[in-house]
Write a protein that holds these residues in place. Structure first.
Motif, PDB file in Angstrom:
ATOM      1  N   GLY A   1       7.646 -23.564   3.207  1.00  0.00           N
ATOM      2  CA  GLY A   1       6.502 -22.829   2.661  1.00  0.00           C
ATOM      3  C   GLY A   1       5.336 -23.747   2.399  1.00  0.00           C
ATOM      4  O   GLY A   1       4.882 -23.915   1.264  1.00  0.00           O
ATOM      5  N   SER A   2       4.853 -24.386   3.463  1.00  0.00           N
ATOM      6  CA  SER A   2       3.775 -25.359   3.311  1.00  0.00           C
ATOM      7  C   SER A   2       3.085 -25.546   4.648  1.00  0.00           C
ATOM      8  O   SER A   2       3.722 -25.476   5.696  1.00  0.00           O
ATOM      9  N   SER A   3       1.778 -25.797   4.609  1.00  0.00           N
ATOM     10  CA  SER A   3       1.064 -26.037   5.873  1.00  0.00           C
ATOM     11  C   SER A   3       0.810 -27.538   6.056  1.00  0.00           C
ATOM     12  O   SER A   3       0.076 -27.949   6.939  1.00  0.00           O
ATOM     13  N   SER A   4       1.428 -28.353   5.180  1.00  0.00           N
ATOM     14  CA  SER A   4       1.202 -29.798   5.231  1.00  0.00           C
ATOM     15  C   SER A   4       1.856 -30.437   6.463  1.00  0.00           C
ATOM     16  O   SER A   4       3.049 -30.280   6.702  1.00  0.00           O
ATOM     17  N   THR A   5       1.044 -31.149   7.231  1.00  0.00           N
ATOM     18  CA  THR A   5       1.541 -31.835   8.428  1.00  0.00           C
ATOM     19  C   THR A   5       2.589 -32.873   8.057  1.00  0.00           C
ATOM     20  O   THR A   5       3.609 -33.026   8.735  1.00  0.00           O
ATOM     21  N   ALA A   6       2.343 -33.608   6.970  1.00  0.00           N
ATOM     22  CA  ALA A   6       3.278 -34.657   6.543  1.00  0.00           C
ATOM     23  C   ALA A   6       4.629 -34.050   6.186  1.00  0.00           C
ATOM     24  O   ALA A   6       5.682 -34.563   6.575  1.00  0.00           O
ATOM     25  N   ARG A   7       4.629 -32.918   5.468  1.00  0.00           N
ATOM     26  CA  ARG A   7       5.900 -32.288   5.095  1.00  0.00           C
ATOM     27  C   ARG A   7       6.635 -31.782   6.331  1.00  0.00           C
ATOM     28  O   ARG A   7       7.848 -31.891   6.429  1.00  0.00           O
TER      29      ARG A   7
ATOM     30  N   ILE B   1      11.804 -23.458   1.430  1.00  0.00           N
ATOM     31  CA  ILE B   1      11.467 -24.675   0.677  1.00  0.00           C
ATOM     32  C   ILE B   1       9.990 -24.599   0.293  1.00  0.00           C
ATOM     33  O   ILE B   1       9.130 -24.452   1.166  1.00  0.00           O
ATOM     34  N   THR B   2       9.697 -24.662  -0.993  1.00  0.00           N
ATOM     35  CA  THR B   2       8.299 -24.745  -1.423  1.00  0.00           C
ATOM     36  C   THR B   2       8.126 -26.015  -2.239  1.00  0.00           C
ATOM     37  O   THR B   2       9.070 -26.496  -2.871  1.00  0.00           O
ATOM     38  N   CYS B   3       6.925 -26.573  -2.200  1.00  0.00           N
ATOM     39  CA  CYS B   3       6.694 -27.879  -2.824  1.00  0.00           C
ATOM     40  C   CYS B   3       5.300 -27.926  -3.425  1.00  0.00           C
ATOM     41  O   CYS B   3       4.428 -27.146  -3.061  1.00  0.00           O
ATOM     42  N   ASP B   4       5.106 -28.886  -4.272  1.00  0.00           N
ATOM     43  CA  ASP B   4       3.751 -29.177  -4.723  1.00  0.00           C
ATOM     44  C   ASP B   4       3.708 -30.638  -5.130  1.00  0.00           C
ATOM     45  O   ASP B   4       4.745 -31.276  -5.299  1.00  0.00           O
TER      46      ASP B   4
ATOM     47  N   VAL C   1       6.073 -39.714  -1.729  1.00  0.00           N
ATOM     48  CA  VAL C   1       4.617 -39.846  -1.857  1.00  0.00           C
ATOM     49  C   VAL C   1       3.926 -38.962  -0.822  1.00  0.00           C
ATOM     50  O   VAL C   1       2.879 -38.369  -1.059  1.00  0.00           O
ATOM     51  N   MET C   2       4.546 -38.845   0.369  1.00  0.00           N
ATOM     52  CA  MET C   2       3.961 -38.038   1.430  1.00  0.00           C
ATOM     53  C   MET C   2       4.183 -36.544   1.202  1.00  0.00           C
ATOM     54  O   MET C   2       3.717 -35.710   1.960  1.00  0.00           O
ATOM     55  N   GLY C   3       4.929 -36.204   0.152  1.00  0.00           N
ATOM     56  CA  GLY C   3       5.022 -34.798  -0.228  1.00  0.00           C
ATOM     57  C   GLY C   3       6.377 -34.135  -0.131  1.00  0.00           C
ATOM     58  O   GLY C   3       6.560 -33.002  -0.545  1.00  0.00           O
ATOM     59  N   LEU C   4       7.379 -34.851   0.425  1.00  0.00           N
ATOM     60  CA  LEU C   4       8.709 -34.233   0.509  1.00  0.00           C
ATOM     61  C   LEU C   4       9.792 -35.299   0.382  1.00  0.00           C
ATOM     62  O   LEU C   4      10.128 -35.973   1.349  1.00  0.00           O
ATOM     63  N   PRO C   5      10.350 -35.470  -0.835  1.00  0.00           N
ATOM     64  CA  PRO C   5      11.420 -36.459  -1.022  1.00  0.00           C
ATOM     65  C   PRO C   5      12.688 -36.029  -0.275  1.00  0.00           C
ATOM     66  O   PRO C   5      13.277 -34.997  -0.601  1.00  0.00           O
TER      67      PRO C   5
ATOM     68  N   THR D   1       7.269 -22.267   9.583  1.00  0.00           N
ATOM     69  CA  THR D   1       6.421 -22.536   8.416  1.00  0.00           C
ATOM     70  C   THR D   1       5.639 -21.289   8.028  1.00  0.00           C
ATOM     71  O   THR D   1       5.271 -20.486   8.865  1.00  0.00           O
ATOM     72  N   MET D   2       5.437 -21.158   6.736  1.00  0.00           N
ATOM     73  CA  MET D   2       4.588 -20.096   6.185  1.00  0.00           C
ATOM     74  C   MET D   2       3.824 -20.736   5.054  1.00  0.00           C
ATOM     75  O   MET D   2       4.361 -21.617   4.381  1.00  0.00           O
ATOM     76  N   SER D   3       2.574 -20.322   4.849  1.00  0.00           N
ATOM     77  CA  SER D   3       1.914 -20.921   3.692  1.00  0.00           C
ATOM     78  C   SER D   3       1.551 -19.850   2.688  1.00  0.00           C
ATOM     79  O   SER D   3       1.311 -18.699   3.031  1.00  0.00           O
ATOM     80  N   ALA D   4       1.568 -20.261   1.431  1.00  0.00           N
ATOM     81  CA  ALA D   4       1.308 -19.329   0.338  1.00  0.00           C
ATOM     82  C   ALA D   4      -0.172 -19.398  -0.009  1.00  0.00           C
ATOM     83  O   ALA D   4      -0.696 -20.479  -0.227  1.00  0.00           O
ATOM     84  N   ASP D   5      -0.816 -18.245  -0.034  1.00  0.00           N
ATOM     85  CA  ASP D   5      -2.200 -18.251  -0.484  1.00  0.00           C
ATOM     86  C   ASP D   5      -2.204 -17.937  -1.967  1.00  0.00           C
ATOM     87  O   ASP D   5      -2.189 -16.779  -2.360  1.00  0.00           O
TER      88      ASP D   5
END
Length: 203
Positions: free
Chosen positions: A13-19, A81-84, A187-191, A32-36
């Protein structure tokens, strides 16, 4: 490695390229899906609480949009999986810079100093409703960062989309990173290790 043929479907659940890259590196196939959501509408005193609340809000926003075939009783579980992530500098939470000037100030602050990233991972089993989440913190120490490096990074623009204007894996910044206490993937957003464990816990 069993991850290559997992017995579940995975949605990031993220549009992050790094994740996306980290999850693919872990051997998973996923959509992938992103939450608005209006992230600014969610405020918490502690950064750890804030990133967990945001990961939960993202999950709540995405779940109604996922269709799961109820008829097949033996359907594969679907995991979301959602992250912040936020950056903490001298006790203050920093989100994405609001301007080039702010991004420049953020990076000047880190020079010869340190910052921390606080990242949350929340894994929801959409079939059973089981949900597990945790946060991970990493401390990053910097050498001095020359102004021309900061200028180049801002010109290029990626830092404007990073929490706290902080990127450590970038070739321009790497030489000025003195020490990372924790994992770079966090650090890149997904441990990775945390994500792996939470996936196992909800299955």
């Amino acid at each position: 490695m069993e991850a290559n043929a997992p017995h579940f479907k995975l949605i990031l659940g993220s549009s992050s390229t790094a994740r996306r890259k980290i999850l693919a590196d872990m051997g998973y196939h996923f959509t992938t899906m992103s939450a608005d959501i209006d992230e600014k509408a969610i405020r918490k005193e502690k950064p750890e609480d804030l990133v967990m609340a945001l990961a939960e809000a993202k999950a709540e926003a995405i779940i109604p949009r996922v269709s799961i075939g109820e008829s097949e009783g033996d359907a594969e579980p679907t995991l979301l999986i959602t992250c912040d992530q936020v950056v903490v500098y001298e006790g203050v939470v920093r989100e994405k810079p609001s301007s080039e000037a702010e991004a420049r100030q953020f990076m000047k602050d880190y020079a010869n100093g340190h910052a921390a990233t606080v990242s949350s991972v929340l894994v929801t089993n959409l079939v059973t409703g089981s949900r597990r989440g945790e946060w991970d913190k990493v401390e990053i120490y910097f050498h001095d960062i020359p102004d021309q490096v900061i200028d180049k990074l801002i010109e290029e623009g990626i830092v404007l989309y990073a929490a706290g204007g902080l990127i450590i894996e970038h070739p321009l910044i790497l030489p000025y990173v003195k020490e990372v206490v924790g994992s770079t993937d966090s650090v890149m957003g997904l441990p990775k290790a945390l994500t792996e464990r939470l996936i196992k816990e909800v299955l």
